[in-house]
Design a protein around this motif. Structure first.
Motif, PDB file in Angstrom:
ATOM      1  N   ALA A   1       0.812  -1.217   0.000  1.00 46.55           N
ATOM      2  CA  ALA A   1       0.000   0.000   0.000  1.00 46.55           C
ATOM      3  C   ALA A   1       0.846   1.268   0.000  1.00 46.55           C
ATOM      4  O   ALA A   1       0.385   2.313  -0.466  1.00 46.55           O
ATOM      5  CB  ALA A   1      -0.939   0.005   1.207  1.00 46.55           C
ATOM      6  N   THR A   2       2.073   1.195   0.522  1.00 48.67           N
ATOM      7  CA  THR A   2       2.931   2.373   0.599  1.00 48.67           C
ATOM      8  C   THR A   2       4.341   2.026   0.142  1.00 48.67           C
ATOM      9  O   THR A   2       4.736   0.857   0.112  1.00 48.67           O
ATOM     10  CB  THR A   2       3.005   2.930   2.035  1.00 48.67           C
ATOM     11  N   ILE A   3       5.104   3.063  -0.177  1.00 45.75           N
ATOM     12  CA  ILE A   3       6.492   2.857  -0.580  1.00 45.75           C
ATOM     13  C   ILE A   3       7.328   2.251   0.547  1.00 45.75           C
ATOM     14  O   ILE A   3       8.159   1.364   0.289  1.00 45.75           O
ATOM     15  CB  ILE A   3       7.091   4.176  -1.100  1.00 45.75           C
ATOM     16  N   PRO A   4       7.163   2.690   1.822  1.00 44.03           N
ATOM     17  CA  PRO A   4       7.932   2.029   2.881  1.00 44.03           C
ATOM     18  C   PRO A   4       7.687   0.522   2.968  1.00 44.03           C
ATOM     19  O   PRO A   4       8.610  -0.238   3.306  1.00 44.03           O
ATOM     20  CB  PRO A   4       7.468   2.741   4.153  1.00 44.03           C
ATOM     21  N   GLU A   5       6.480   0.067   2.658  1.00 40.30           N
ATOM     22  CA  GLU A   5       6.227  -1.373   2.680  1.00 40.30           C
ATOM     23  C   GLU A   5       7.068  -2.077   1.622  1.00 40.30           C
ATOM     24  O   GLU A   5       7.603  -3.165   1.860  1.00 40.30           O
ATOM     25  CB  GLU A   5       4.742  -1.647   2.459  1.00 40.30           C
ATOM     26  N   ILE A   6       7.205  -1.446   0.444  1.00 38.10           N
ATOM     27  CA  ILE A   6       8.065  -2.003  -0.605  1.00 38.10           C
ATOM     28  C   ILE A   6       9.518  -2.017  -0.142  1.00 38.10           C
ATOM     29  O   ILE A   6      10.239  -3.011  -0.288  1.00 38.10           O
ATOM     30  CB  ILE A   6       7.937  -1.173  -1.895  1.00 38.10           C
ATOM     31  N   ALA A   7       9.955  -0.897   0.429  1.00 39.07           N
ATOM     32  CA  ALA A   7      11.353  -0.745   0.821  1.00 39.07           C
ATOM     33  C   ALA A   7      11.754  -1.760   1.884  1.00 39.07           C
ATOM     34  O   ALA A   7      12.827  -2.383   1.787  1.00 39.07           O
ATOM     35  CB  ALA A   7      11.595   0.674   1.316  1.00 39.07           C
ATOM     36  N   LYS A   8      10.923  -1.922   2.897  1.00 42.17           N
ATOM     37  CA  LYS A   8      11.265  -2.863   3.970  1.00 42.17           C
ATOM     38  C   LYS A   8      11.359  -4.287   3.438  1.00 42.17           C
ATOM     39  O   LYS A   8      12.254  -5.051   3.820  1.00 42.17           O
ATOM     40  CB  LYS A   8      10.233  -2.749   5.092  1.00 42.17           C
ATOM     41  N   GLU A   9      10.448  -4.636   2.532  1.00 43.92           N
ATOM     42  CA  GLU A   9      10.501  -5.974   1.953  1.00 43.92           C
ATOM     43  C   GLU A   9      11.722  -6.122   1.047  1.00 43.92           C
ATOM     44  O   GLU A   9      12.343  -7.204   0.993  1.00 43.92           O
ATOM     45  CB  GLU A   9       9.221  -6.259   1.171  1.00 43.92           C
ATOM     46  N   ARG A  10      12.081  -5.052   0.358  1.00 44.72           N
ATOM     47  CA  ARG A  10      13.285  -5.108  -0.477  1.00 44.72           C
ATOM     48  C   ARG A  10      14.520  -5.393   0.374  1.00 44.72           C
ATOM     49  O   ARG A  10      15.363  -6.227   0.008  1.00 44.72           O
ATOM     50  CB  ARG A  10      13.488  -3.788  -1.219  1.00 44.72           C
ATOM     51  N   ILE A  11      14.646  -4.716   1.506  1.00 42.72           N
ATOM     52  CA  ILE A  11      15.812  -4.921   2.362  1.00 42.72           C
ATOM     53  C   ILE A  11      15.845  -6.366   2.864  1.00 42.72           C
ATOM     54  O   ILE A  11      16.910  -7.001   2.897  1.00 42.72           O
ATOM     55  CB  ILE A  11      15.806  -3.931   3.537  1.00 42.72           C
ATOM     56  N   ARG A  12      14.686  -6.885   3.247  1.00 41.50           N
ATOM     57  CA  ARG A  12      14.631  -8.279   3.725  1.00 41.50           C
ATOM     58  C   ARG A  12      15.106  -9.238   2.630  1.00 41.50           C
ATOM     59  O   ARG A  12      15.940 -10.119   2.864  1.00 41.50           O
ATOM     60  CB  ARG A  12      13.206  -8.635   4.146  1.00 41.50           C
ATOM     61  N   ARG A  13      14.572  -9.055   1.439  1.00 38.51           N
ATOM     62  CA  ARG A  13      14.901  -9.965   0.342  1.00 38.51           C
ATOM     63  C   ARG A  13      16.349  -9.794  -0.118  1.00 38.51           C
ATOM     64  O   ARG A  13      17.045 -10.775  -0.396  1.00 38.51           O
ATOM     65  CB  ARG A  13      13.943  -9.742  -0.830  1.00 38.51           C
ATOM     66  N   ALA A  14      16.790  -8.542  -0.223  1.00 36.77           N
ATOM     67  CA  ALA A  14      18.160  -8.290  -0.679  1.00 36.77           C
ATOM     68  C   ALA A  14      19.167  -8.852   0.319  1.00 36.77           C
ATOM     69  O   ALA A  14      20.174  -9.454  -0.075  1.00 36.77           O
ATOM     70  CB  ALA A  14      18.379  -6.795  -0.872  1.00 36.77           C
ATOM     71  N   GLY A  15      18.907  -8.667   1.605  1.00 37.37           N
ATOM     72  CA  GLY A  15      19.806  -9.205   2.624  1.00 37.37           C
ATOM     73  C   GLY A  15      19.903 -10.713   2.557  1.00 37.37           C
ATOM     74  O   GLY A  15      21.003 -11.286   2.644  1.00 37.37           O
ATOM     75  N   ALA A  16      18.747 -11.365   2.394  1.00 39.83           N
ATOM     76  CA  ALA A  16      18.740 -12.826   2.301  1.00 39.83           C
ATOM     77  C   ALA A  16      19.492 -13.294   1.057  1.00 39.83           C
ATOM     78  O   ALA A  16      20.235 -14.288   1.095  1.00 39.83           O
ATOM     79  CB  ALA A  16      17.303 -13.331   2.285  1.00 39.83           C
ATOM     80  N   LYS A  17      19.320 -12.580  -0.060  1.00 41.48           N
ATOM     81  CA  LYS A  17      19.992 -12.970  -1.310  1.00 41.48           C
ATOM     82  C   LYS A  17      21.503 -12.796  -1.199  1.00 41.48           C
ATOM     83  O   LYS A  17      22.274 -13.655  -1.659  1.00 41.48           O
ATOM     84  CB  LYS A  17      19.460 -12.132  -2.472  1.00 41.48           C
ATOM     85  N   ILE A  18      21.951 -11.698  -0.598  1.00 41.23           N
ATOM     86  CA  ILE A  18      23.391 -11.465  -0.453  1.00 41.23           C
ATOM     87  C   ILE A  18      24.022 -12.574   0.379  1.00 41.23           C
ATOM     88  O   ILE A  18      25.094 -13.090   0.051  1.00 41.23           O
ATOM     89  CB  ILE A  18      23.642 -10.085   0.181  1.00 41.23           C
ATOM     90  N   LYS A  19      23.352 -12.966   1.448  1.00 43.56           N
ATOM     91  CA  LYS A  19      23.878 -14.043   2.291  1.00 43.56           C
ATOM     92  C   LYS A  19      23.857 -15.383   1.561  1.00 43.56           C
ATOM     93  O   LYS A  19      24.780 -16.191   1.696  1.00 43.56           O
ATOM     94  CB  LYS A  19      23.077 -14.132   3.584  1.00 43.56           C
ATOM     95  N   ALA A  20      22.820 -15.613   0.780  1.00 38.47           N
ATOM     96  CA  ALA A  20      22.729 -16.881   0.046  1.00 38.47           C
ATOM     97  C   ALA A  20      23.784 -16.958  -1.051  1.00 38.47           C
ATOM     98  O   ALA A  20      24.331 -18.035  -1.320  1.00 38.47           O
ATOM     99  CB  ALA A  20      21.336 -17.027  -0.555  1.00 38.47           C
ATOM    100  N   ASP A  21      24.097 -15.809  -1.670  1.00 39.75           N
ATOM    101  CA  ASP A  21      25.082 -15.796  -2.752  1.00 39.75           C
ATOM    102  C   ASP A  21      26.505 -15.985  -2.237  1.00 39.75           C
ATOM    103  O   ASP A  21      27.364 -16.504  -2.964  1.00 39.75           O
ATOM    104  CB  ASP A  21      24.996 -14.475  -3.527  1.00 39.75           C
ATOM    105  N   SER A  22      26.782 -15.535  -1.013  1.00 40.36           N
ATOM    106  CA  SER A  22      28.137 -15.657  -0.448  1.00 40.36           C
ATOM    107  C   SER A  22      28.058 -16.153   0.989  1.00 40.36           C
ATOM    108  O   SER A  22      28.396 -15.433   1.932  1.00 40.36           O
ATOM    109  CB  SER A  22      28.858 -14.307  -0.507  1.00 40.36           C
ATOM    110  N   PRO A  23      27.626 -17.390   1.181  1.00 45.78           N
ATOM    111  CA  PRO A  23      27.373 -17.879   2.550  1.00 45.78           C
ATOM    112  C   PRO A  23      28.619 -17.955   3.427  1.00 45.78           C
ATOM    113  O   PRO A  23      28.532 -17.857   4.645  1.00 45.78           O
ATOM    114  CB  PRO A  23      26.775 -19.267   2.320  1.00 45.78           C
TER     115      PRO A  23
END
Length: 637
Positions: A468-490
């Motif tokens: 519904a809002t841009i902050p909702e997108i942003a917070k989910e982006r940080i969650r997903r990006a953080g998980a991806k960075i860790k998965a790419d270089s565990p």
């Protein structure tokens, strides 16, 4: 003695007071002390006559013609930047990730109010700011500041109409409001943001042709023209657009530093790439290691008389200067360099003399260039597609900036433990860039993201996906990006901080009790004894007080129960707080045992004034504080 425990000032920093304090440090003799007739308090005031004499001929009344940049509403924007706010930031642990351990902060709210609230805790602590403010396309933007005024009022100040409303000139897009609203919006925010930068801090601002000229003028005023670093030209698009008269394929990124330091670079060198390293060799097996040769002469107009001579090589060959050139070294210095094998004459000794520059004798790196090509900084289209891939094919945000672009600026301007701020954070590409860079170089940079809770467009892919809002997108982006960075270089990211604490801008934690008691009804009189809003929690009070008392929002927090009530300890004693009613000697002893720098109570903790006096004396005795220590270190709300 009843007021021996001082109340905490819960407003943000007064910008005018900051300016006065800074001026006092420079010219204390231009100040005098004045007693307030109403309160009896003594305060410092500027004596302008003394200040004018100190400035001599460098002072002006502002009369007559002078070079300046102004617009309708500038004075109001400056006043708004200096005005304190009584708003607060409320913690939102349920939206956060790894609340107890993370050092990253995400804030939802209007950035002007948020920046003011951050001043006490983060003044001169932010190393780098990157912002991508709304470009002025002629459409409304969502930052509706309090100092925005009716068109009629702006017309009057601009001279478009007289006091009776008679118009003098046409009301065109170039006449005031089209640019002035945008200028006022960015000006007030930059004025406050500058105070957060470290003395060697750097700011990068993305902008396009619509306002780049005005933004340059504003930044020259806010940061100082001498603190301009560069205007980067970023290739944002690879393909030509045939829809327009001219296909615009670039944007600008203005870069300023807070304070230019002599003999020190504002930006770091870029890492040496393979092409740069290929210029170094060691054909004469010099024991000092790899080197490359550079010209031994320069423009003659910059040389002294001692730099014009005939150079004699070790083999006796004479080398004359090219026309209009001079040697870099004087003859004596050059001869010493030749003896020390620091001048190269080619393998056969007959070549043109060149100076040897050793790889290990200088910083290993490349000077950044103002042209940022897409191959290095990516494009808008790729940024949008990368974000779309992160969200499983959903286009949640139309105009994200490339992570590679922001990561480049982080690399140029920050070190391992620095704080990076983005107060127009949008989808939080900056947060992802900070995490990505930390994962690559082992750094521990921390970010603060600020974003107004702007609603996503109706029928957009983001809204249809539940954002519904841009902050909702942003917070989910940080969650997903953080998980991806860790998965790419565990193997290298186990300790990478991919969490964030969420705070939300809100009205004050306290009821307005500015009316006198006789103006309240009987059932409202308890506001004076307990003026805290009923929906506010201990954590609301704690973090609001941390902002007011200059304690950072990312510090660790511990809670423990003593005599059935909770004691909060921030960063092992930076602040110890107690908000429950009824305070006991055991509670006081437990708090003092933390060796706190600051002690905070709620007024409702005390049933009578005598308890406040007792608390004051208990802390003095337990911590060996003098009266002044206790007075400054203990506060109530």
């Amino acid at each position: 003695m009843a007021d021996i425990l001082k109340h905490l000032d819960l407003n943000s920093v007064d910008g005018t007071r900051l300016n006065i304090d800074a001026l006092y440090q420079i010219v204390p003799s231009a100040f005098t002390e004045v007693r307030d007739d109403k309160t009896g308090e003594i305060s410092r005031k500027v004596n302008f006559e003394v200040l004018r004499r100190l400035l001599g001929d460098n002072a002006t009344d502002g009369d007559g013609e002078m070079y300046q940049f102004t617009w309708v509403g500038k004075n109001a924007a400056r006043a708004e930047a200096a005005k304190p706010t009584d708003k607060t930031l409320r913690p939102v642990p349920e939206d956060s990730v790894d609340w107890d351990n993370t050092k990253n902060v995400y804030i939802e709210g209007d950035n002007l109010e948020v920046l003011k609230l951050l001043q006490r805790s983060y003044m001169s602590k932010v190393k780098m700011i990157y912002i991508d403010p709304p470009y002025n396309t002629g459409n409304d933007f969502v930052y509706h500041d309090d100092f925005a005024r009716p068109v009629a009022e702006e017309d009057l100040e601009a001279g478009n109409v007289d006091e009776l409303g008679n118009r003098f000139r046409k009301n065109t897009d170039t006449n005031g409001k089209f640019h002035s609203d945008w200028c006022s919006m960015i000006y007030s925010r930059l004025l406050v943001a500058r105070s957060l930068l470290t003395e060697d801090g750097v700011i990068f601002i993305s902008i396009d042709d619509n306002e780049v000229r005005n933004l340059r003028n504003i930044c020259d005023e806010v940061f100082g023209e001498h603190n301009f670093v560069a205007n980067f030209i970023w290739e944002k698009r690879l393909n030509r657009e045939n829809r327009k008269e001219v296909s615009v394929r670039h944007d600008y990124i203005l870069c300023y530093t807070k304070m230019v330091e002599e003999q020190k670079r504002s930006l770091s060198l870029l890492p040496m790439n393979d092409k740069a390293l290929s210029n170094y060799g060691n054909p004469d097996n010099d024991p000092r290691g790899l080197w490359k040769s550079d010209p031994a002469h320069a423009q003659g107009g910059h040389g002294t008389k001692s730099q014009f001579y005939t150079l004699t090589a070790p083999n006796g060959k004479k080398h004359e200067l090219p026309s209009g050139r001079c040697w870099l070294y004087t003859e004596d210095v050059m001869n010493e360099a030749i003896k020390d094998n620091r001048i190269w004459f080619g393998k056969d000794g007959n070549g043109v003399p060149r100076i040897k520059t050793y790889l290990n004798a200088k910083e290993r790196g490349l000077t950044p260039e103002t042209l940022l090509f897409a191959k290095d900084a990516s494009t808008n289209e790729k940024a949008k597609n990368d974000l779309k891939d992160l969200f499983d094919g959903i286009a949640v945000f139309e105009t994200p900036k490339p992570v590679e672009l922001i990561k480049l600026f982080c690399l140029l301007s920050s070190k391992s433990d620095d704080i990076i701020l983005d107060f127009f954070s949008g989808s939080s590409a900056t947060a992802q860039a900070v995490m990505q860079l930390n994962s690559e170089d082992g750094g521990h940079r921390k970010y603060i993201m600020v974003q107004i809770p702007e609603e996503t467009p109706e029928d957009s892919e983001a809204r249809n996906a539940g954002y519904a809002t841009i902050p909702e997108i942003a917070k989910e982006r940080i969650r997903r990006a953080g998980a991806k960075i860790k998965a790419d270089s565990p193997l290298t990211t186990q300790n990478l901080d991919t969490g964030f604490r969420v705070y939300r801008l809100d009205e004050s934690n306290y009821e307005n009790v500015s009316l006198s008691p006789k103006e309240y009804k009987q059932d409202q009189l308890d506001l004076f004894a307990n003026n805290i809003k009923s929906d506010r929690t201990d954590l609301d009070l704690l973090y609001g007080s941390m902002l007011a008392w200059g304690v950072r929002l990312d510090l660790p927090l511990q809670a423990e129960t003593v005599d059935g009530c909770t004691i909060y300890t921030v960063n092992e004693g930076d602040l110890v707080a107690y908000f429950s009613s009824g305070i006991t000697d055991k509670v006081v002893a437990a708090m003092a045992d933390k060796s706190p720098l600051r002690v905070l109570f709620r007024d409702a903790c005390f049933k009578e004034d005598a308890q406040k006096i007792n608390i004051y004396e208990q802390f003095k005795q337990a911590l060996d504080w003098a009266d002044n220590d206790a007075f400054n270190n203990i506060r109530v709300i």
